[in-house]
Scaffold this motif. Sequence first.
Motif, short mmCIF file in Angstrom:
data_model
loop_
_atom_site.label_atom_id
_atom_site.label_comp_id
_atom_site.label_asym_id
_atom_site.label_seq_id
_atom_site.Cartn_x
_atom_site.Cartn_y
_atom_site.Cartn_z
N THR A 108 0.85 -1.18 0.00
CA THR A 108 0.00 0.00 0.00
C THR A 108 0.88 1.23 0.00
N LEU A 109 0.63 2.11 -0.95
CA LEU A 109 1.32 3.39 -1.01
C LEU A 109 0.51 4.38 -0.19
N ARG A 110 1.14 5.05 0.71
CA ARG A 110 0.43 5.97 1.60
C ARG A 110 0.39 7.37 1.02
N GLN A 111 -0.81 7.93 1.00
CA GLN A 111 -1.05 9.32 0.58
C GLN A 111 -0.28 9.69 -0.68
N ASN A 112 -0.43 8.87 -1.71
CA ASN A 112 0.32 9.10 -2.95
C ASN A 112 -0.49 9.76 -4.06
N GLN A 113 -1.80 9.89 -3.87
CA GLN A 113 -2.66 10.49 -4.90
C GLN A 113 -3.60 11.50 -4.25
N PRO A 114 -3.88 12.59 -4.95
CA PRO A 114 -4.91 13.49 -4.44
C PRO A 114 -6.27 12.79 -4.43
N ALA A 115 -7.06 13.04 -3.40
CA ALA A 115 -8.40 12.46 -3.31
C ALA A 115 -9.41 13.45 -3.88
N HIS A 116 -10.50 12.92 -4.46
CA HIS A 116 -11.55 13.78 -5.03
C HIS A 116 -12.08 14.78 -4.01
N GLU A 117 -12.27 14.31 -2.79
CA GLU A 117 -12.88 15.15 -1.77
C GLU A 117 -11.88 16.07 -1.08
N GLY A 118 -10.66 16.12 -1.60
CA GLY A 118 -9.60 16.92 -1.00
C GLY A 118 -8.68 16.03 -0.18
N GLY A 119 -7.52 16.52 0.11
CA GLY A 119 -6.55 15.73 0.85
C GLY A 119 -5.91 14.67 -0.03
N TRP A 120 -5.49 13.58 0.59
CA TRP A 120 -4.75 12.54 -0.10
C TRP A 120 -5.39 11.19 0.13
N ARG A 121 -5.13 10.28 -0.80
CA ARG A 121 -5.64 8.92 -0.68
C ARG A 121 -4.48 7.94 -0.69
N ASP A 122 -4.74 6.75 -0.17
CA ASP A 122 -3.79 5.65 -0.21
C ASP A 122 -4.13 4.74 -1.40
N THR A 123 -3.12 4.00 -1.87
CA THR A 123 -3.29 3.15 -3.05
C THR A 123 -2.76 1.75 -2.79
N HIS A 124 -3.60 0.74 -3.05
CA HIS A 124 -3.15 -0.65 -3.01
C HIS A 124 -2.51 -1.01 -4.35
N ILE A 125 -1.45 -1.82 -4.29
CA ILE A 125 -0.79 -2.35 -5.48
C ILE A 125 -1.00 -3.86 -5.48
N TYR A 126 -1.48 -4.37 -6.61
CA TYR A 126 -1.70 -5.81 -6.80
C TYR A 126 -0.90 -6.27 -8.00
N ALA A 127 -0.45 -7.53 -7.99
CA ALA A 127 0.30 -8.05 -9.14
C ALA A 127 0.17 -9.56 -9.23
N VAL A 128 0.50 -10.06 -10.41
CA VAL A 128 0.58 -11.49 -10.65
C VAL A 128 1.77 -11.72 -11.59
N LEU A 129 2.49 -12.81 -11.34
CA LEU A 129 3.63 -13.19 -12.18
C LEU A 129 3.18 -14.16 -13.25
N ALA A 130 3.95 -14.24 -14.33
CA ALA A 130 3.57 -15.08 -15.47
C ALA A 130 3.35 -16.53 -15.05
N HIS A 131 4.23 -17.10 -14.23
CA HIS A 131 4.07 -18.51 -13.86
C HIS A 131 2.85 -18.71 -12.96
N GLU A 132 2.50 -17.71 -12.17
CA GLU A 132 1.30 -17.80 -11.33
C GLU A 132 0.04 -17.77 -12.20
N TRP A 133 0.06 -16.89 -13.20
CA TRP A 133 -1.09 -16.78 -14.12
C TRP A 133 -1.26 -18.08 -14.91
N ALA A 134 -0.16 -18.62 -15.38
CA ALA A 134 -0.22 -19.88 -16.15
C ALA A 134 -0.77 -21.00 -15.28
N ALA A 135 -0.36 -21.08 -14.04
CA ALA A 135 -0.84 -22.13 -13.13
C ALA A 135 -2.35 -22.00 -12.90
N ARG A 136 -2.82 -20.75 -12.75
CA ARG A 136 -4.27 -20.52 -12.56
C ARG A 136 -5.05 -20.93 -13.79
N ARG A 137 -4.53 -20.59 -14.96
CA ARG A 137 -5.23 -20.91 -16.21
C ARG A 137 -5.29 -22.41 -16.46
#
Length: 187
Positions: free
Chosen positions: A156-185
């Motif tokens: 989670t990135l803390r206060q990295n983006q302006p929020a619509h209502e003013g102030g700052w918002r936090d952002t979650h980062i999600y990812a998947v690797l190629a071998h993980e995606w292949a295993a799921r498929r």
Amino acid sequence: MEDQPPYPLQTPRLLLREFRLEDFDDIHAYATDPLTVRYMDWGPNTEQVTHEFLERQIAQQATWPRRDFSYAVELLAERKVIGSVRLGLSDHRNADFGYSLGSAYWGVGLGAEAARALVNLAFDRFDAHRVWASCDTRNRRSFGVMEKLGLRREGTLRQNQPAHEGGWRDTHIYAVLAHEWAARRNA
């Protein structure tokens, strides 16, 4: 990179395609919806902003080769643009994606369907090693899509983006690797 841009992409219910001038009314409808843009870093749009967005997308589509691909999301059953998605290619075989669908189309799996098509494209056509996405930490629907697809929250990135209502918002980062995606498929 191959010779032709990766358009269109079709899923069971969606056509991910290039933008057209006649998409303006559909785009403006979701881009002015307060629920749709609540956690985005854009909107609600004025008509001028929507025109500029559409003109930018159409101009970008004429450029090849490129590393960013934006798609109008057309609901096949209605022949209507209900949102947009984007895939960006970066160094070291990384790719990121994003999505925005009009709130009237939430909760029925369309976001996951569109996002899955982008992740498949990144791994299958562009040989990505890692695909990632981000969202406002308050946007449970968005990170629900990422989790449904099997992406893992990396941080989670803390206060990295302006929020619509003013102030700052936090952002979650999600990812998947190629071998993980292949295993799921293949499961």
